[in-house]
Write a protein that holds these residues in place. Structure first.
Motif, PDB file in Angstrom:
ATOM      1  N   PHE A 222       0.847  -1.205   0.000  1.00  0.00           N
ATOM      2  CA  PHE A 222       0.000   0.000   0.000  1.00  0.00           C
ATOM      3  C   PHE A 222       0.875   1.244   0.000  1.00  0.00           C
ATOM      4  O   PHE A 222       1.992   1.231   0.513  1.00  0.00           O
ATOM      5  CB  PHE A 222      -0.828   0.055   1.290  1.00  0.00           C
ATOM      6  N   CYS A 223       0.328   2.334  -0.543  1.00  0.00           N
ATOM      7  CA  CYS A 223       0.993   3.630  -0.393  1.00  0.00           C
ATOM      8  C   CYS A 223       1.079   3.981   1.086  1.00  0.00           C
ATOM      9  O   CYS A 223       0.223   3.552   1.876  1.00  0.00           O
ATOM     10  CB  CYS A 223       0.190   4.712  -1.100  1.00  0.00           C
ATOM     11  N   THR A 224       2.074   4.779   1.431  1.00  0.00           N
ATOM     12  CA  THR A 224       2.143   5.253   2.811  1.00  0.00           C
ATOM     13  C   THR A 224       1.189   6.432   2.960  1.00  0.00           C
ATOM     14  O   THR A 224       0.769   7.025   1.968  1.00  0.00           O
ATOM     15  CB  THR A 224       3.568   5.694   3.181  1.00  0.00           C
TER      16      THR A 224
ATOM     17  N   VAL B  92      -0.868  11.661  -2.615  1.00  0.00           N
ATOM     18  CA  VAL B  92      -0.456  12.074  -1.265  1.00  0.00           C
ATOM     19  C   VAL B  92       0.634  11.183  -0.670  1.00  0.00           C
ATOM     20  O   VAL B  92       1.060  11.388   0.463  1.00  0.00           O
ATOM     21  CB  VAL B  92      -1.680  12.103  -0.299  1.00  0.00           C
ATOM     22  N   CYS B  93       1.077  10.182  -1.428  1.00  0.00           N
ATOM     23  CA  CYS B  93       2.064   9.235  -0.885  1.00  0.00           C
ATOM     24  C   CYS B  93       3.474   9.791  -1.078  1.00  0.00           C
ATOM     25  O   CYS B  93       3.886  10.084  -2.203  1.00  0.00           O
ATOM     26  CB  CYS B  93       1.911   7.898  -1.607  1.00  0.00           C
ATOM     27  N   PRO B  94       4.262   9.941   0.013  1.00  0.00           N
ATOM     28  CA  PRO B  94       5.620  10.495  -0.147  1.00  0.00           C
ATOM     29  C   PRO B  94       6.494   9.656  -1.075  1.00  0.00           C
ATOM     30  O   PRO B  94       7.300  10.204  -1.839  1.00  0.00           O
ATOM     31  CB  PRO B  94       6.192  10.481   1.282  1.00  0.00           C
ATOM     32  N   LEU B  95       6.311   8.329  -1.048  1.00  0.00           N
ATOM     33  CA  LEU B  95       7.146   7.483  -1.917  1.00  0.00           C
ATOM     34  C   LEU B  95       6.790   7.681  -3.391  1.00  0.00           C
ATOM     35  O   LEU B  95       7.662   7.730  -4.260  1.00  0.00           O
ATOM     36  CB  LEU B  95       6.990   6.005  -1.536  1.00  0.00           C
ATOM     37  N   CYS B  96       5.491   7.791  -3.660  1.00  0.00           N
ATOM     38  CA  CYS B  96       5.073   8.039  -5.056  1.00  0.00           C
ATOM     39  C   CYS B  96       5.553   9.418  -5.499  1.00  0.00           C
ATOM     40  O   CYS B  96       6.030   9.588  -6.633  1.00  0.00           O
ATOM     41  CB  CYS B  96       3.550   7.947  -5.189  1.00  0.00           C
ATOM     42  N   GLN B  97       5.453  10.396  -4.600  1.00  0.00           N
ATOM     43  CA  GLN B  97       5.887  11.746  -4.966  1.00  0.00           C
ATOM     44  C   GLN B  97       7.400  11.784  -5.195  1.00  0.00           C
ATOM     45  O   GLN B  97       7.887  12.475  -6.096  1.00  0.00           O
ATOM     46  CB  GLN B  97       5.465  12.757  -3.887  1.00  0.00           C
TER      47      GLN B  97
ATOM     48  N   ILE C  16      -1.679  -0.548  -5.908  1.00  0.00           N
ATOM     49  CA  ILE C  16      -0.362  -0.705  -5.259  1.00  0.00           C
ATOM     50  C   ILE C  16       0.442   0.595  -5.372  1.00  0.00           C
ATOM     51  O   ILE C  16       0.086   1.481  -6.137  1.00  0.00           O
ATOM     52  CB  ILE C  16       0.433  -1.897  -5.844  1.00  0.00           C
ATOM     53  N   CYS C  17       1.519   0.639  -4.621  1.00  0.00           N
ATOM     54  CA  CYS C  17       2.347   1.847  -4.571  1.00  0.00           C
ATOM     55  C   CYS C  17       3.554   1.706  -5.510  1.00  0.00           C
ATOM     56  O   CYS C  17       4.506   0.980  -5.204  1.00  0.00           O
ATOM     57  CB  CYS C  17       2.863   2.043  -3.137  1.00  0.00           C
ATOM     58  N   PRO C  18       3.531   2.396  -6.664  1.00  0.00           N
ATOM     59  CA  PRO C  18       4.683   2.295  -7.567  1.00  0.00           C
ATOM     60  C   PRO C  18       5.890   3.094  -7.094  1.00  0.00           C
ATOM     61  O   PRO C  18       6.939   3.090  -7.734  1.00  0.00           O
ATOM     62  CB  PRO C  18       4.145   2.853  -8.894  1.00  0.00           C
ATOM     63  N   GLY C  19       5.740   3.764  -5.935  1.00  0.00           N
ATOM     64  CA  GLY C  19       6.896   4.456  -5.350  1.00  0.00           C
ATOM     65  C   GLY C  19       7.817   3.473  -4.643  1.00  0.00           C
ATOM     66  O   GLY C  19       8.975   3.781  -4.370  1.00  0.00           O
ATOM     67  N   GLN C  20       7.307   2.290  -4.353  1.00  0.00           N
ATOM     68  CA  GLN C  20       8.123   1.301  -3.632  1.00  0.00           C
ATOM     69  C   GLN C  20       8.860   0.397  -4.600  1.00  0.00           C
ATOM     70  O   GLN C  20       8.227  -0.269  -5.425  1.00  0.00           O
ATOM     71  CB  GLN C  20       7.222   0.424  -2.767  1.00  0.00           C
TER      72      GLN C  20
HETATM   73 ZN    ZN Z   1       2.754   5.305  -3.090  1.00  0.00          ZN
END
Ligand code: ZN
Ligand code: ACM
Length: 496
Positions: free
Chosen positions: A87-89, A139-144, A98-102
């Motif tokens: 999940f996004c943070t 709003v997810c810091p990892l995605c940003q 899913i969170c593509p920032g991870q």
């Molecule tokens: Zn994310």
């Protein structure tokens, strides 16, 4: 994964209706793979790899190639149940993306895709790409951080980044990627195939951009939609897509029209084929599945193999009737085409009434527009989606004012609604009709309680109105101002 992600506390569709979240369950003792488990408390199932191999071989003997689809980055509720770390943070409004920032999600998908591609001999791998709602990413810091590091413009380019990475995995296994229209968002690599579901325009545009495309438009080919008068049909995910409409689809004409004077016949090589979709959120029994499939799938097949301009619906219908009879004798359950009601007879003739041609003012908050389809005298047909005969309402504080031009004696005021819970319609508990002589001072004349259908899963047309005895020039329909946003459709106001 399947042991945890393949079972829930009930049929998924019940959750759409009740609004309660699905609660996943462990695999029940005694479950036999390849069957649907349903003991009233746990529902679900899965296939083993050997069963899939058997299915692929069975299909291949009949010249059918099965293409698997693994959804990325959306439609991943089961995956996120098993791997909540994907999940996004921060706050997540959406529970299936899913969170593509991870970084970790990519080797995970690589492993899954490889396993699936090893199993299926087809040169294609469908990776979904559709309906990935992007509010978590915003709003997810990892995605940003990913957006900043990769110099992406926005969350749409983040989707594109994700699809491009997945495409490399697919290509590395010697396969070609297929994805739904949304893979066009934010740019697409040239050799991906687009499966176009959101109407026809996206697919036509992709063909014009020299992408291979499989046309599967929901406007013609979604077989989970009802195929006859909704009052006599089993549960369907949307209203009215009859055989004749399915048969009428002409993808080549759309492409030629979109190209205009630039049309070059060689572009047609990108039209790879047609596909009907029969999603099963509302379908758990095989007889229901067969009913939705036949005879509409015959129409898709005939469209796919018929040269442009060679179709003839009356001839096709006769063939479909004969073929239905034949497969019924073999034990299939089909729609009864011979007793088809067809489109809504009440929508054919105008209803004479005092509101005909009146001036309309539709207000939603500060937004003001007209709603003339509500006073043209015609009731809406079974189709509500994209049908200009129906007026969609969506929001709060909605009013409709009708100016009859002069003061008249009024005896009846009514309006027609659709109730359709599957479409997440939220109707007002009550509404109010008010009248005025001067357009300024309105007095309530009728506050009907809305009669909702007993089984709210079904499409149902309702009338909302009754007798009044008043003289007025202006009639106002005002929804109750509850805390909830309303959503639904109106077809016609009748005043007498
Ligand atoms: Zn994310
Ligand atoms: C789709 O119906 N989301 C492809």
């Amino acid at each position: 994964m399947v042991k945890k992600g393949a079972f829930g506390d009930s049929w998924y569709f019940n959750h759409i209706l009740s609004g309660k979240p699905l609660v996943f369950a462990e695999e029940p003792a005694g479950y036999v793979p390849g069957t649907v488990y349903d003991d009233g408390k746990i529902y679900g199932g899965y296939y083993t790899k050997d069963q899939i191999r058997e299915m692929i071989a069975y299909a291949a003997e009949r010249q059918i190639e099965i293409i698997p689809e693994i959804e990325i980055p959306g439609h991943n509720m089961a995956l996120l149940h098993v791997h909540p770390e994907f999940f996004c943070t921060g706050e997540h409004k959406v529970n299936n993306v899913i969170c593509p920032g991870q970084e970790e999600v990519f080797p995970f998908f690589e492993k899954v895709l490889k396993e699936v591609m090893d199993l299926f001999p087809t040169p294609y791998m469908h990776i979904g790409g559709d309906e990935a709602e992007k509010s978590n990413w915003a709003v997810c810091p990892l995605c940003q951080k990913r957006i900043a590091d990769e110099q992406l413009k926005d969350v749409y380019e983040l989707q594109s980044y994700c699809i491009r990475r997945v495409e490399k995995m697919v290509n590395a296994c010697g396969k070609k990627l297929i994805g739904w229209d949304e893979i066009l968002e934010g740019g697409l690599s040239d050799n991906a195939t687009v499966m176009s579901w959101q109407g026809t325009e996206g697919g036509v545009e992709a063909i014009r951009m020299n992408h291979d495309v499989i046309m599967s438009p929901s406007t013609f080919y979604y077989l989970d939609f009802g195929q006859d008068a909704p009052y006599k049909e089993p549960i369907a995910f949307n209203a009215y897509l009859p055989l004749e409409v399915v048969y009428s689809y002409e993808p080549e004409e759309d492409i030629i029209a979109a190209c205009g004077k630039d049309y070059d016949p060689s572009i047609m090589k990108h039209l790879q084929g047609l596909q009907g979709n029969l999603w099963t959120e509302c379908i758990i029994r095989s007889d229901h599945f067969e009913y939705m499939l036949y005879p509409r799938s015959f129409a898709i097949a005939e469209n796919a193999w018929s040269p442009k301009g060679s179709k003839n619906y009356p001839v096709f219908r006769e063939k479909a009737l004969a073929f239905i009879k034949r497969i019924q004798e073999e034990g299939y359950h089909t729609f009864d085409l011979a007793s088809e009601v067809g489109h809504r007879p009440e929508a054919d003739v105008p209803i004479p009434n005092l509101a005909l041609g009146a001036k309309t003012t539709w207000r939603k908050g500060d937004k003001v527009e007209t709603a003339d389809m509500l006073v043209d005298g015609y009731l809406g047909d079974w189709t509500i989606r994209r049908d200009p005969k129906w007026k969609e309402f969506n929001g709060k504080e909605i009013t409709l004012d009708i100016d009859l031009g002069e003061c008249k004696d009024l005896h009846y005021i009514g309006v027609e609604y659709v109730d359709f819970r599957i479409r997440r319609f939220r109707l007002p508990d009550d509404a109010q009709f008010l009248v005025s002589e001067d357009g300024v001072n309105f007095v309530p004349v009728y506050t009907p309680k809305l009669r909702l259908s007993d089984d709210r899963s079904h499409y149902c047309i309702l009338t909302f109105g009754g007798t009044v005895n008043v003289r007025a020039r202006y009639v106002r329909l005002q929804f109750n101002k509850g805390p909830k946003k309303l959503r639904g459709y109106l077809s016609e106001v009748i005043i007498n």
